[in-house]
Design an enzyme around this catalytic site. Structure first.
Site, mmCIF file in Angstrom:
data_model
loop_
_atom_site.group_PDB
_atom_site.id
_atom_site.type_symbol
_atom_site.label_atom_id
_atom_site.label_comp_id
_atom_site.label_asym_id
_atom_site.label_seq_id
_atom_site.Cartn_x
_atom_site.Cartn_y
_atom_site.Cartn_z
ATOM 1 N N GLY A 24 0.827 -1.207 0.000
ATOM 2 C CA GLY A 24 0.000 0.000 0.000
ATOM 3 C C GLY A 24 0.863 1.259 0.000
ATOM 4 C CG ASP A 25 3.114 2.139 3.281
ATOM 5 O OD1 ASP A 25 2.004 2.707 3.400
ATOM 6 O OD2 ASP A 25 3.639 1.473 4.189
ATOM 7 N NE ARG A 71 12.771 -5.614 -5.230
ATOM 8 C CZ ARG A 71 13.054 -4.514 -5.902
ATOM 9 N NH1 ARG A 71 12.894 -3.327 -5.330
ATOM 10 N NH2 ARG A 71 13.503 -4.582 -7.126
#
Ligand code: RIB
Length: 312
Positions: A258-259, A292
């Site tokens: 989301g970030d 990641r």
């Protein structure tokens, strides 16, 4: 803190915390101890992650926050120095830098989080007013709800009054005053947050459109609802388009997705990209981030996101 002259494309208000990420097959029950498969400590906090995402996504980015004077605070400062994030940050002698407990499911990459904002819980409307000029001069202002809502409200008011584009990421799903809706050019809840805000279930695209309508009725310019692997719904009075996520071979960790989305959406808007194209760009960046581990460290560079977009 006095404001020195520095112009940034994107200004983000939010918190930094140290992310303490534990990977395991499942969460333990209360009273139970289980063995995990991995542990990592790194930079986190929604706003701080978005600032790293925006900077790596090609925008000159400033971050407004409050830290403690401790090892986690040093981690924050070292991260921003390395990433080229301009800091509008005070350091408290008395309050510690915050931390987050993050459980990562080592089979699916799904997560569960407890976040304690620490010193950032004392960010005030005055903290934001001290940074009025840099917000006024920015192209895009972004905030969330991990710091007190009074600060988010003040930031959005200052940005709106100076025609700085406003992006409000209503995460975590905390209450906020209705006044905020009409200050949002873009509101960016995920499906859970959209459901909480609209007071309805959001389990498919039609539901998301209904929730989007409820947010438009309250005054937002565009509801941009992220729907995980289904993509993001871009929904306003003129357009309602589901913009698909990019496909990913193996999901490792979804915590920073989301970030990655919000930071890269802001960076793309600041470059003057058309808003729906900016969502494609943000989806690609979020898609890379889930391959990641970690949050801020998982954010892709501008080149990586462009390469990913051109190969789809
Ligand atoms: O959005 C992910 C972030 O939420 C994590 O980095 C954690 O710190 C929490 O704030």
């Amino acid at each position: 803190m006095s404001e020195t002259e520095q112009k940034c494309d994107v200004v983000i208000l939010g918190i930094f915390v140290a992310d303490l990420a534990f990977s395991a097959r499942r969460l333990p029950l209360v009273g139970e101890t289980i063995s995990g498969s991995d542990f990592a400590m790194g930079p986190g906090g929604k706003g701080a992650n978005q600032a790293v995402a925006s900077a790596r996504g090609g925008a000159k980015t400033a971050f407004i926050s409050r830290l403690g004077k401790d090892d986690f605070g040093e981690l924050a400062l070292a991260t921003w120095a390395r990433e080229g994030v301009v800091t509008r940050v005070s350091q408290s002698q008395n309050d510690p830098t915050g931390a987050a407990f993050i459980f990562v499911n080592d089979q699916t990459g799904d997560n569960a989080i407890i976040v304690v904002p620490g010193a950032a819980a004392k960010i005030t409307a005055q903290t934001v007013e001290d940074n009025t000029r840099i917000i006024q001069q920015a192209k895009v202002f972004v905030t969330q709800l991990e710091q007190p809502v009074e600060a988010a409200l003040r930031g959005l008011q200052i940005a709106r009054a100076s025609n700085t584009i406003t992006v409000f990421n209503p995460a975590p799903a905390e209450d906020f005053p209705d006044e905020i809706y009409s200050l949002c050019d873009y509101i960016t809840p995920n499906e859970t947050e959209a459901a909480a805000l609209a007071g309805m279930e959001v389990s498919n695209i039609d539901d998301a459109r209904s929730a989007g309508d409820a947010l438009l009725d309250r005054g937002v310019g565009t509801a941009l609802i992220t729907l995980g692997e289904a993509g993001a719904l871009f929904h306003n009075r003129h357009t309602s388009e589901l913009i698909p996520a990019i496909s990913v071979a193996r999901v490792i960790d979804t915590t920073g997705a989301g970030d990655a989305f919000n930071g890269n959406f802001a960076a793309a808007l600041a470059r003057g990209m058309d808003a729906t194209k900016a969502v494609h760009f943000a989806n690609a960046a979020a898609g890379i981030s889930v391959t990641r581990s970690g949050t801020a460290p998982a954010m892709p560079t501008l080149e990586e996101t462009r390469n990913r977009l051109s190969s789809t």
